[in-house]
Design an enzyme around this catalytic site. Structure first.
Site, PDB file in Angstrom:
ATOM      1  N   ASP A  14       0.804  -1.230   0.000  1.00 39.15           N
ATOM      2  CA  ASP A  14       0.000   0.000   0.000  1.00 39.15           C
ATOM      3  C   ASP A  14       0.835   1.277   0.000  1.00 39.15           C
ATOM      4  O   ASP A  14       0.337   2.336   0.383  1.00 39.15           O
ATOM      5  CB  ASP A  14      -0.960   0.027   1.198  1.00 39.15           C
ATOM      6  CG  ASP A  14      -1.934  -1.133   1.205  1.00 39.15           C
ATOM      7  OD1 ASP A  14      -2.751  -1.219   0.275  1.00 39.15           O
ATOM      8  OD2 ASP A  14      -1.862  -1.976   2.128  1.00 39.15           O
ATOM      9  N   HIS A  44      -3.902  -1.867  -6.422  1.00 38.10           N
ATOM     10  CA  HIS A  44      -3.068  -0.727  -6.779  1.00 38.10           C
ATOM     11  C   HIS A  44      -3.945   0.391  -7.343  1.00 38.10           C
ATOM     12  O   HIS A  44      -4.508   0.259  -8.424  1.00 38.10           O
ATOM     13  CB  HIS A  44      -2.012  -1.144  -7.805  1.00 38.10           C
ATOM     14  CG  HIS A  44      -1.087  -2.214  -7.308  1.00 38.10           C
ATOM     15  ND1 HIS A  44      -0.134  -2.819  -8.100  1.00 38.10           N
ATOM     16  CD2 HIS A  44      -0.958  -2.781  -6.084  1.00 38.10           C
ATOM     17  CE1 HIS A  44       0.529  -3.718  -7.386  1.00 38.10           C
ATOM     18  NE2 HIS A  44       0.037  -3.713  -6.159  1.00 38.10           N
ATOM     19  N   THR A 227       2.925 -13.131   2.947  1.00 29.94           N
ATOM     20  CA  THR A 227       2.243 -13.576   1.744  1.00 29.94           C
ATOM     21  C   THR A 227       2.989 -14.768   1.151  1.00 29.94           C
ATOM     22  O   THR A 227       4.185 -14.945   1.402  1.00 29.94           O
ATOM     23  CB  THR A 227       2.170 -12.441   0.709  1.00 29.94           C
ATOM     24  OG1 THR A 227       1.448 -12.885  -0.445  1.00 29.94           O
ATOM     25  CG2 THR A 227       3.559 -11.993   0.262  1.00 29.94           C
ATOM     26  N   LEU A 312       4.015  12.749   0.207  1.00 26.24           N
ATOM     27  CA  LEU A 312       4.845  13.821   0.750  1.00 26.24           C
ATOM     28  C   LEU A 312       4.032  15.008   1.235  1.00 26.24           C
ATOM     29  O   LEU A 312       4.541  15.863   1.960  1.00 26.24           O
ATOM     30  CB  LEU A 312       5.858  14.278  -0.311  1.00 26.24           C
ATOM     31  CG  LEU A 312       7.082  13.364  -0.450  1.00 26.24           C
ATOM     32  CD1 LEU A 312       7.806  13.603  -1.768  1.00 26.24           C
ATOM     33  CD2 LEU A 312       8.035  13.579   0.725  1.00 26.24           C
TER      34      LEU A 312
END
Length: 401
Positions: A14, A44, A227, A312
């Site tokens: 993520d 995604h 996973t 950011l």
């Protein structure tokens, strides 16, 4: 940017791989996006400039820009889930090629996966419930596990699907119905041999799109909360030994579901637009930027050539956000150890990884700082230059350094 590039998440997933791949495809001259691990459990998110949003699972994140997708032999392909995704995208099957050697996920794999995870109760591992791990586990035990190429032979496909049903248990779906659906898949997509990968790599610049994150790697993550997939650059490098290794991180760390998360914090205001609690993974968790775990990810991934830093814009809205540079490991009574590095254990040693995970589950943040420049601070801590800055969800919110 020139040459092939592999995009890998250095966290628990993520971090923004989809939006990074979309932006790289927006720069033009991308021959194809190659998927090299995982399957239909990927999520995604890409948002176009005109507001269209799609959560990519098996199609590559360059699809909305007309960039072809190739599902390599390392993928677990779910034709039923793929059909649903294709419908949402306007059926772009002309952009898709699939390696005949890729494993097939079936309704019996998915049902077995969900039974197993539900049976763990409060000790869930954090599965997405899509059957990808069950498909990988079945293939390890059964050389005749169904693969994409089998859909071209209905008799062989029926035999192999029936074997899956007999081993994993009936789930109420007739084998003949799955044979019909998978055969239709084979008539719709272009199924190719292993040489196709070399061909498209020779034809132009390609982007390798990874799934999940290095801290969830089947051998390097905190077992058993991992996973069934190699989430490092290894599969991409097996297909293409010469490429740029681009590691993706957020300015804060996230984890979807169960497992150790040293820097998790309920005190930070970090709302999430595209992630939340779901019945299989559980809650979406957030916390301070974990420089210790990300350094470990870089190390076990064999290094990175450059970084893509997403979100950011978040530190400006979250004044309490910090970078965690060390852990306190142990107990107050026995005395704390200070870790600024997680030492990698022997490769494929799951007992070591489980013991390491148990120690991390009890660890707490140590030294914490708030940098003046997040890009420079993360770059210095992970030992790699920043290639891409992302200040929002759109491609126009990104810039190459």
């Amino acid at each position: 940017m020139t040459g092939h590039v592999a995009v890998v998440d250095l966290g628990y997933g993520d971090a923004g791989k989809g939006t990074v791949v979309d932006h790289l495809c927006s720069l033009g001259d991308v021959r194809a996006v190659l998927r090299f691990n995982g399957g239909a459990q990927a999520a995604h998110n890409v948002i176009t400039e005109d507001g269209r949003h799609h959560t990519f699972a098996q199609f590559g994140s360059g699809t909305l820009r007309g960039v072809p997708t190739h599902l390599t032999r390392f993928m677990v392909v779910d034709p039923l889930a793929l059909a649903g995704e294709a419908a949402a995208l306007g059926d772009p099957y002309h952009l898709l090629t699939v390696d005949a050697d890729a494993l097939l996920a079936t309704p019996w794999h998915r049902a077995a996966n969900r039974r197993r995870e539900a049976g763990r109760g409060a000790e869930r591992h954090g599965s997405c419930g899509m059957g990808v791990g069950e498909t990988m586990a079945y293939a390890e035990r059964h050389p005749d596990a169904p693969r994409v190429g089998d859909v071209l032979s209905p008799s062989r496909l029926r035999q192999r699907l029936a074997a899956v049903r007999d081993v994993l248990g009936d789930c109420g779906v007739p084998v003949d119905d799955v044979v019909d659906a998978f055969t239709a898949f084979g008539e719709t997509v272009r199924i190719v041999g292993s040489e196709h990968t070399d061909r498209i790599l020779a034809e132009g610049r390609c982007v390798f799109e990874g799934a999940q994150g290095v801290l969830l790697d089947e051998w390097r993550g905190w077992h058993p909360h991992t996973t069934w997939s190699t989430t490092t650059f290894d599969n991409a490098l097996a297909l293409c030994p010469s490429l740029t290794r681009l590691g993706v991180v957020r300015t804060y760390t996230t984890r979807h579901g169960a497992g150790p998360f040293v820097t998790e914090s309920d005190e930070l205001d970090l709302p999430e637009r595209h992630n939340g609690r779901d019945p299989w993974q559980g809650p979406f968790r957030t916390g301070h930027f974990d420089a210790v775990a990300h350094r470990y990810a870089v190390e076990v991934a064999g290094g990175v050539d450059a970084l893509a830093i997403t979100h950011l814009d978040v530190p400006e809205r979250c004044p309490g956000l910090r970078i965690v540079d060390s852990y306190r490991v142990g107990s107050h009574r026995a005395g704390y150890e200070i870790w600024d590095r997680i030492e990698p254990g022997p490769f494929r040693d799951l007992e070591h990884q489980e013991a390491l995970g148990a120690r991390l589950a009890a660890a707490r943040p140590g030294r914490m700082t708030r940098p003046a420049d997040w890009c420079d601070a993360i770059s210095a801590r992970l030992g790699a230059p920043v290639m891409l800055e992302s200040w929002g969800p759109l491609s126009s919110d990104k810039k190459l350094r």
